[in-house]
Design an enzyme around this catalytic site. Structure first.
Site, PDB file in Angstrom:
ATOM      1  N   ASP A  70       0.853  -1.189   0.000  1.00  0.00           N
ATOM      2  CA  ASP A  70       0.000   0.000   0.000  1.00  0.00           C
ATOM      3  C   ASP A  70       0.896   1.249   0.000  1.00  0.00           C
ATOM      4  O   ASP A  70       1.923   1.286   0.689  1.00  0.00           O
ATOM      5  CB  ASP A  70      -0.908  -0.004   1.237  1.00  0.00           C
ATOM      6  CG  ASP A  70      -2.051   0.985   1.101  1.00  0.00           C
ATOM      7  OD1 ASP A  70      -3.203   0.541   1.016  1.00  0.00           O
ATOM      8  OD2 ASP A  70      -1.793   2.209   1.080  1.00  0.00           O
ATOM      9  N   ASN A 128     -12.898  -3.141   2.277  1.00  0.00           N
ATOM     10  CA  ASN A 128     -13.918  -2.115   2.447  1.00  0.00           C
ATOM     11  C   ASN A 128     -14.817  -2.080   1.212  1.00  0.00           C
ATOM     12  O   ASN A 128     -14.319  -2.063   0.088  1.00  0.00           O
ATOM     13  CB  ASN A 128     -13.251  -0.751   2.651  1.00  0.00           C
ATOM     14  CG  ASN A 128     -12.343  -0.757   3.862  1.00  0.00           C
ATOM     15  OD1 ASN A 128     -12.676  -1.360   4.877  1.00  0.00           O
ATOM     16  ND2 ASN A 128     -11.182  -0.121   3.758  1.00  0.00           N
ATOM     17  N   GLY A 134     -16.141   2.593   3.424  1.00  0.00           N
ATOM     18  CA  GLY A 134     -14.932   3.408   3.279  1.00  0.00           C
ATOM     19  C   GLY A 134     -14.074   3.014   2.091  1.00  0.00           C
ATOM     20  O   GLY A 134     -12.882   3.340   2.044  1.00  0.00           O
ATOM     21  N   THR A 136     -12.295   3.328  -1.300  1.00  0.00           N
ATOM     22  CA  THR A 136     -11.902   4.495  -2.103  1.00  0.00           C
ATOM     23  C   THR A 136     -11.423   4.104  -3.506  1.00  0.00           C
ATOM     24  O   THR A 136     -11.314   4.965  -4.373  1.00  0.00           O
ATOM     25  CB  THR A 136     -10.777   5.306  -1.404  1.00  0.00           C
ATOM     26  OG1 THR A 136      -9.649   4.460  -1.202  1.00  0.00           O
ATOM     27  CG2 THR A 136     -11.249   5.877  -0.081  1.00  0.00           C
ATOM     28  N   HIS A 139     -11.827  -1.233  -7.293  1.00  0.00           N
ATOM     29  CA  HIS A 139     -11.376  -2.549  -7.761  1.00  0.00           C
ATOM     30  C   HIS A 139     -11.207  -3.363  -6.478  1.00  0.00           C
ATOM     31  O   HIS A 139     -10.472  -2.933  -5.575  1.00  0.00           O
ATOM     32  CB  HIS A 139     -10.050  -2.435  -8.526  1.00  0.00           C
ATOM     33  CG  HIS A 139      -9.564  -3.756  -9.081  1.00  0.00           C
ATOM     34  ND1 HIS A 139      -9.487  -4.010 -10.442  1.00  0.00           N
ATOM     35  CD2 HIS A 139      -9.158  -4.879  -8.467  1.00  0.00           C
ATOM     36  CE1 HIS A 139      -9.037  -5.246 -10.632  1.00  0.00           C
ATOM     37  NE2 HIS A 139      -8.826  -5.790  -9.444  1.00  0.00           N
ATOM     38  N   HIS A 141     -10.212  -5.206  -3.380  1.00  0.00           N
ATOM     39  CA  HIS A 141      -8.891  -5.396  -2.777  1.00  0.00           C
ATOM     40  C   HIS A 141      -9.039  -5.791  -1.316  1.00  0.00           C
ATOM     41  O   HIS A 141      -9.978  -5.384  -0.635  1.00  0.00           O
ATOM     42  CB  HIS A 141      -8.031  -4.136  -2.898  1.00  0.00           C
ATOM     43  CG  HIS A 141      -8.712  -2.887  -2.450  1.00  0.00           C
ATOM     44  ND1 HIS A 141      -9.635  -2.224  -3.218  1.00  0.00           N
ATOM     45  CD2 HIS A 141      -8.619  -2.178  -1.289  1.00  0.00           C
ATOM     46  CE1 HIS A 141     -10.079  -1.157  -2.559  1.00  0.00           C
ATOM     47  NE2 HIS A 141      -9.474  -1.109  -1.387  1.00  0.00           N
ATOM     48  N   HIS A 143      -6.953  -5.676   2.285  1.00  0.00           N
ATOM     49  CA  HIS A 143      -5.815  -5.136   3.033  1.00  0.00           C
ATOM     50  C   HIS A 143      -5.293  -6.261   3.916  1.00  0.00           C
ATOM     51  O   HIS A 143      -6.057  -6.817   4.720  1.00  0.00           O
ATOM     52  CB  HIS A 143      -6.238  -3.980   3.939  1.00  0.00           C
ATOM     53  CG  HIS A 143      -6.799  -2.795   3.215  1.00  0.00           C
ATOM     54  ND1 HIS A 143      -6.067  -1.663   2.969  1.00  0.00           N
ATOM     55  CD2 HIS A 143      -8.027  -2.554   2.694  1.00  0.00           C
ATOM     56  CE1 HIS A 143      -6.821  -0.772   2.335  1.00  0.00           C
ATOM     57  NE2 HIS A 143      -8.020  -1.293   2.160  1.00  0.00           N
TER      58      HIS A 143
HETATM   59  P1  5GP Z   1      -9.736   1.500   0.395  1.00  0.00           P
HETATM   60  O1  5GP Z   1      -9.807   2.876   0.991  1.00  0.00           O
HETATM   61  O2  5GP Z   1     -10.472   1.457  -0.935  1.00  0.00           O
HETATM   62  O3  5GP Z   1     -10.154   0.403   1.311  1.00  0.00           O
HETATM   63  O4  5GP Z   1      -8.197   1.208   0.099  1.00  0.00           O
HETATM   64  C1  5GP Z   1      -7.513   1.754  -0.968  1.00  0.00           C
HETATM   65  C2  5GP Z   1      -6.060   1.701  -0.618  1.00  0.00           C
HETATM   66  O5  5GP Z   1      -5.320   1.930  -1.798  1.00  0.00           O
HETATM   67  C3  5GP Z   1      -5.608   2.753   0.394  1.00  0.00           C
HETATM   68  O6  5GP Z   1      -5.071   2.124   1.539  1.00  0.00           O
HETATM   69  C4  5GP Z   1      -4.578   3.583  -0.362  1.00  0.00           C
HETATM   70  O7  5GP Z   1      -3.502   3.969   0.452  1.00  0.00           O
HETATM   71  C5  5GP Z   1      -4.153   2.637  -1.469  1.00  0.00           C
HETATM   72  N1  5GP Z   1      -3.700   3.317  -2.686  1.00  0.00           N
HETATM   73  C6  5GP Z   1      -4.306   4.355  -3.317  1.00  0.00           C
HETATM   74  N2  5GP Z   1      -3.606   4.726  -4.402  1.00  0.00           N
HETATM   75  C7  5GP Z   1      -2.545   3.884  -4.473  1.00  0.00           C
HETATM   76  C8  5GP Z   1      -1.459   3.768  -5.391  1.00  0.00           C
HETATM   77  O8  5GP Z   1      -1.316   4.515  -6.362  1.00  0.00           O
HETATM   78  N3  5GP Z   1      -0.553   2.800  -5.145  1.00  0.00           N
HETATM   79  C9  5GP Z   1      -0.669   1.943  -4.072  1.00  0.00           C
HETATM   80  N4  5GP Z   1       0.286   1.032  -3.938  1.00  0.00           N
HETATM   81  N5  5GP Z   1      -1.671   2.037  -3.189  1.00  0.00           N
HETATM   82  C10 5GP Z   1      -2.601   2.986  -3.384  1.00  0.00           C
END
Ligand code: 5GP
Length: 165
Positions: A70, A128, A134, A136, A139, A141, A143
């Protein structure tokens, strides 16, 4: 008169440059949440990483799964594990993905936990979905968090705060 105008604009320029330079750098990772349902967005950041248009530190890859660090780690180990297929969230993945894609992703999570040496001490896996979850990046994913104790709610909350500041 001309001298004073030039002096005025010079002072203004120097002051604005200084003021701008003291502003915190805004992360390029967005904090805007996305819907978990709807059409797949080909331009999401993880689609770009899969197409190798954006670089990432890859820790695992096979035919169905990609895993990379991340960009804003909230724990010493913070890996994002994604299917290579075009799934917006767990909703369409659970509905449309083949059994082999689903099992490949679950198997990869265990393999990566061992590879990252967090199997012994333990770890947390979270995904998420949609605005209330939450999410963002549209696609699917997971964690994978470890390397120290994970209190999942505080962890995710502090992540959002860190990105904002
Ligand atoms: P979400 O908020 O959708 O659960 O998690 C998205 C995650 O993607 C976040 O933890 C954020 O830090 C990570 N992320 C966003 N943009 C990038 C990127 O360009 N490269 C990488 N490696 N992680 C990203």
């Amino acid at each position: 008169m001309l001298k004073s105008i030039v002096l005025f604009f010079t002072v203004l320029f120097v002051f604005s440059s200084f003021a701008l330079s003291t502003l915190p750098l805004k992360s390029h990772a967005s904090t805007d949440t996305v819907s978990a349902i709807g059409q797949y967005d080909e331009n999401n950041i993880f689609a770009k990483i899969l197409r190798k248009e954006v670089s990432a530190t890859v820790v695992f890859e096979n035919e169905f799964v990609l895993a990379f660090e991340d960009i804003h780690p909230v724990k010493p180990i913070h890996i994002l594990v994604i299917p290579k297929g075009k799934y917006r969230s767990i909703l369409d993945f659970s509905e449309k993905a083949s059994d082999i894609e689903i099992s490949a992703l679950i198997r990869a999570l265990g393999t990566i936990a061992k590879k990252m040496k967090i199997a012994q001490d333990g770890f947390s896996i979270m995904s998420n979905s949609g605005h209330d979850g939450g999410q963002t990046v549209p696609h699917l994913h997971f964690h994978l968090l470890g390397g120290e104790k994970v209190a999942w709610e505080q962890t995710m909350r502090s992540q959002k705060v860190d990105i904002d500041n």
